[in-house]
Design a protein around this motif. Structure first.
Motif, PDB file in Angstrom:
ATOM      1  N   GLY A   1       0.829  -1.201   0.000  1.00  0.00           N
ATOM      2  CA  GLY A   1       0.000   0.000   0.000  1.00  0.00           C
ATOM      3  C   GLY A   1       0.855   1.239   0.000  1.00  0.00           C
ATOM      4  N   ASP A   2       0.205   2.364   0.220  1.00  0.00           N
ATOM      5  CA  ASP A   2       0.832   3.674   0.122  1.00  0.00           C
ATOM      6  C   ASP A   2       1.409   4.061   1.486  1.00  0.00           C
ATOM      7  N   PHE A   3       2.739   4.201   1.559  1.00  0.00           N
ATOM      8  CA  PHE A   3       3.325   4.535   2.873  1.00  0.00           C
ATOM      9  C   PHE A   3       2.956   5.951   3.317  1.00  0.00           C
ATOM     10  N   MET A   4       2.406   6.758   2.411  1.00  0.00           N
ATOM     11  CA  MET A   4       1.975   8.100   2.831  1.00  0.00           C
ATOM     12  C   MET A   4       0.765   8.032   3.759  1.00  0.00           C
ATOM     13  N   MET A   5       0.140   6.854   3.846  1.00  0.00           N
ATOM     14  CA  MET A   5      -1.006   6.713   4.750  1.00  0.00           C
ATOM     15  C   MET A   5      -0.559   6.423   6.184  1.00  0.00           C
ATOM     16  N   LEU A   6       0.759   6.250   6.389  1.00  0.00           N
ATOM     17  CA  LEU A   6       1.246   5.946   7.740  1.00  0.00           C
ATOM     18  C   LEU A   6       0.869   7.050   8.722  1.00  0.00           C
ATOM     19  N   ARG A   7       0.481   6.641   9.935  1.00  0.00           N
ATOM     20  CA  ARG A   7       0.211   7.606  11.003  1.00  0.00           C
ATOM     21  C   ARG A   7       1.218   7.368  12.117  1.00  0.00           C
ATOM     22  N   PRO A   8       1.438   8.351  12.983  1.00  0.00           N
ATOM     23  CA  PRO A   8       2.426   8.166  14.060  1.00  0.00           C
ATOM     24  C   PRO A   8       2.158   6.893  14.870  1.00  0.00           C
ATOM     25  N   GLU A   9       0.888   6.569  15.083  1.00  0.00           N
ATOM     26  CA  GLU A   9       0.585   5.374  15.905  1.00  0.00           C
ATOM     27  C   GLU A   9       1.014   4.078  15.205  1.00  0.00           C
ATOM     28  N   ASP A  10       1.139   4.111  13.870  1.00  0.00           N
ATOM     29  CA  ASP A  10       1.630   2.925  13.144  1.00  0.00           C
ATOM     30  C   ASP A  10       3.109   2.695  13.431  1.00  0.00           C
TER      31      ASP A  10
ATOM     32  N   ALA B   1       8.624  12.127  13.176  1.00  0.00           N
ATOM     33  CA  ALA B   1       9.025  12.913  14.350  1.00  0.00           C
ATOM     34  C   ALA B   1       7.988  12.786  15.468  1.00  0.00           C
ATOM     35  N   ALA B   2       6.705  12.691  15.100  1.00  0.00           N
ATOM     36  CA  ALA B   2       5.669  12.554  16.128  1.00  0.00           C
ATOM     37  C   ALA B   2       5.839  11.250  16.897  1.00  0.00           C
TER      38      ALA B   2
ATOM     39  N   VAL C   1      11.922  20.329  13.851  1.00  0.00           N
ATOM     40  CA  VAL C   1      11.263  19.669  14.990  1.00  0.00           C
ATOM     41  C   VAL C   1      12.302  19.109  15.966  1.00  0.00           C
ATOM     42  N   GLY C   2      13.516  19.669  15.919  1.00  0.00           N
ATOM     43  CA  GLY C   2      14.514  19.372  16.941  1.00  0.00           C
ATOM     44  C   GLY C   2      15.356  18.140  16.700  1.00  0.00           C
ATOM     45  N   TYR C   3      15.305  17.551  15.501  1.00  0.00           N
ATOM     46  CA  TYR C   3      16.159  16.404  15.196  1.00  0.00           C
ATOM     47  C   TYR C   3      17.576  16.882  14.864  1.00  0.00           C
TER      48      TYR C   3
ATOM     49  N   LEU D   1       5.639  13.162   5.839  1.00  0.00           N
ATOM     50  CA  LEU D   1       6.355  11.957   6.282  1.00  0.00           C
ATOM     51  C   LEU D   1       7.274  12.291   7.462  1.00  0.00           C
ATOM     52  N   THR D   2       7.989  13.399   7.338  1.00  0.00           N
ATOM     53  CA  THR D   2       8.898  13.820   8.398  1.00  0.00           C
ATOM     54  C   THR D   2       8.127  14.049   9.699  1.00  0.00           C
ATOM     55  N   HIS D   3       6.977  14.705   9.603  1.00  0.00           N
ATOM     56  CA  HIS D   3       6.193  14.987  10.804  1.00  0.00           C
ATOM     57  C   HIS D   3       5.661  13.701  11.427  1.00  0.00           C
ATOM     58  N   THR D   4       5.279  12.743  10.581  1.00  0.00           N
ATOM     59  CA  THR D   4       4.781  11.458  11.110  1.00  0.00           C
ATOM     60  C   THR D   4       5.886  10.759  11.896  1.00  0.00           C
TER      61      THR D   4
END
Ligand SMILES: C[S@@+](CC[C@H](N)C(=O)[O-])C[C@H]1O[C@@H](n2cnc3c(N)ncnc32)[C@H](O)[C@@H]1O
Length: 255
Positions: free
Chosen positions: A86-95, A124-125, A181-183, A119-122
């Motif tokens: 599937g599309d990795f852009m659907m990833l959420r931080p909880e995944d 980093a979250a 985001v502090g990385y 993607l970066t925000h996901t």
């Protein structure tokens, strides 16, 4: 619609990718991860990134392969991975809960700026390290040189931006988004150095590079150029350096 990346092309480039990858960045990553590892590989194709990283990382490891082309991921030889077609852009931080690392190889440049930032925000979250390798930098050196080299290179780089893709700007976009985001972000070169022992790869790369340039700029008359470059390649005279960058992003103290 045909897949943009074929298994044959991914197999042809895998040894050059393996030689090119930046080892000091992996050494830095090793200081920050502890086994057991859970590694998410985005756009895994046939699993080349795993084949290289697996022996370099501590064990035990669990791999999660994210790939939109079922035919490619079906070729990943090992059956012990968690395969997510599937599309990795659907990833959420909880995944990414419990993940030790998010990685991708030869993927960033085909994404748009909003996709890269999302993607970066996901990632980093979820406060997970990221290792993104083999992103094109847009710089290519051919030896011996030819008067049309830079025109072809410029047209190819413009083609890399088609449909809003970041192309050679992708690493800078991701680096800035992670730093915001502090990385801590570490960049290092990972060039393909192609010579007479990479003849088939060089030939395929040349054909694709020139075809993309000609598609971008139909005024470029490249038939003679392609013929002469392929002659150089077959005769073992041609050396090509295709520059890439690797990026390691490590969660730091948030501001
Ligand atoms: C250049 S290939 C690299 C494959 C592999 N990482 C390697 O190094 O051999 C890029 C891969 O990313 C996959 N891909 C691109 N965008 C994707 C998306 N949004 N979701 C899942 N897979 C994606 C493509 O199908 C392709 O297999």
């Amino acid at each position: 619609m045909t897949a943009e990346f074929t298994a044959d092309w991914l197999a042809l480039r895998e040894p050059a990718d393996a030689e090119a990858r930046n080892r000091p960045l992996v050494a830095m990553l090793l200081e920050r991860v502890r086994a057991p590892l859970v590694v998410h590989d985005l756009g895994s194709g046939t699993g080349a990134n795993r084949r290289w990283l697996d022996p370099a990382l501590p064990k035990p490891q669990q791999w999660v392969l994210h790939e939109q082309e079922p035919d490619l991921v079906a070729r990943a030889e090992r059956s012990d991975a968690d395969v997510r077609v599937g599309d990795f852009m659907m990833l959420r931080p909880e995944d990414l809960l419990g993940a030790s690392l998010v990685t991708a190889s030869a993927v960033l440049d085909i994404l748009t700026k909003p996709q890269l930032e999302r993607l970066t925000h996901t990632i980093a979250a979820a406060a997970v390290p990221a290792l993104f390798v083999l992103t094109v930098s847009g710089r290519v050196q051919l030896t011996p040189s030819h008067p049309l080299d830079s025109a072809v290179s410029d047209a190819f780089n413009r083609h890399q931006h088609r449909n809003g893709r970041c192309g050679p700007d992708a690493v800078a976009v991701v680096a800035q988004a992670f730093r915001a985001v502090g990385y801590q972000v570490h960049l290092a070169p990972s060039p393909w150095r192609l010579g007479p022992h990479h003849r088939e790869l060089t030939e395929q790369w040349l054909r694709g590079w020139c075809a993309a340039a000609a598609e971008e700029d139909p005024h470029l008359e490249l038939d003679d150029y392609v013929r002469s470059r392929l002659d150089d390649c077959v005769a073992g005279r041609l050396r090509v350096v295709v520059h890439h960058n690797d990026l390691l992003a490590l969660p730091g103290n948030r501001p």
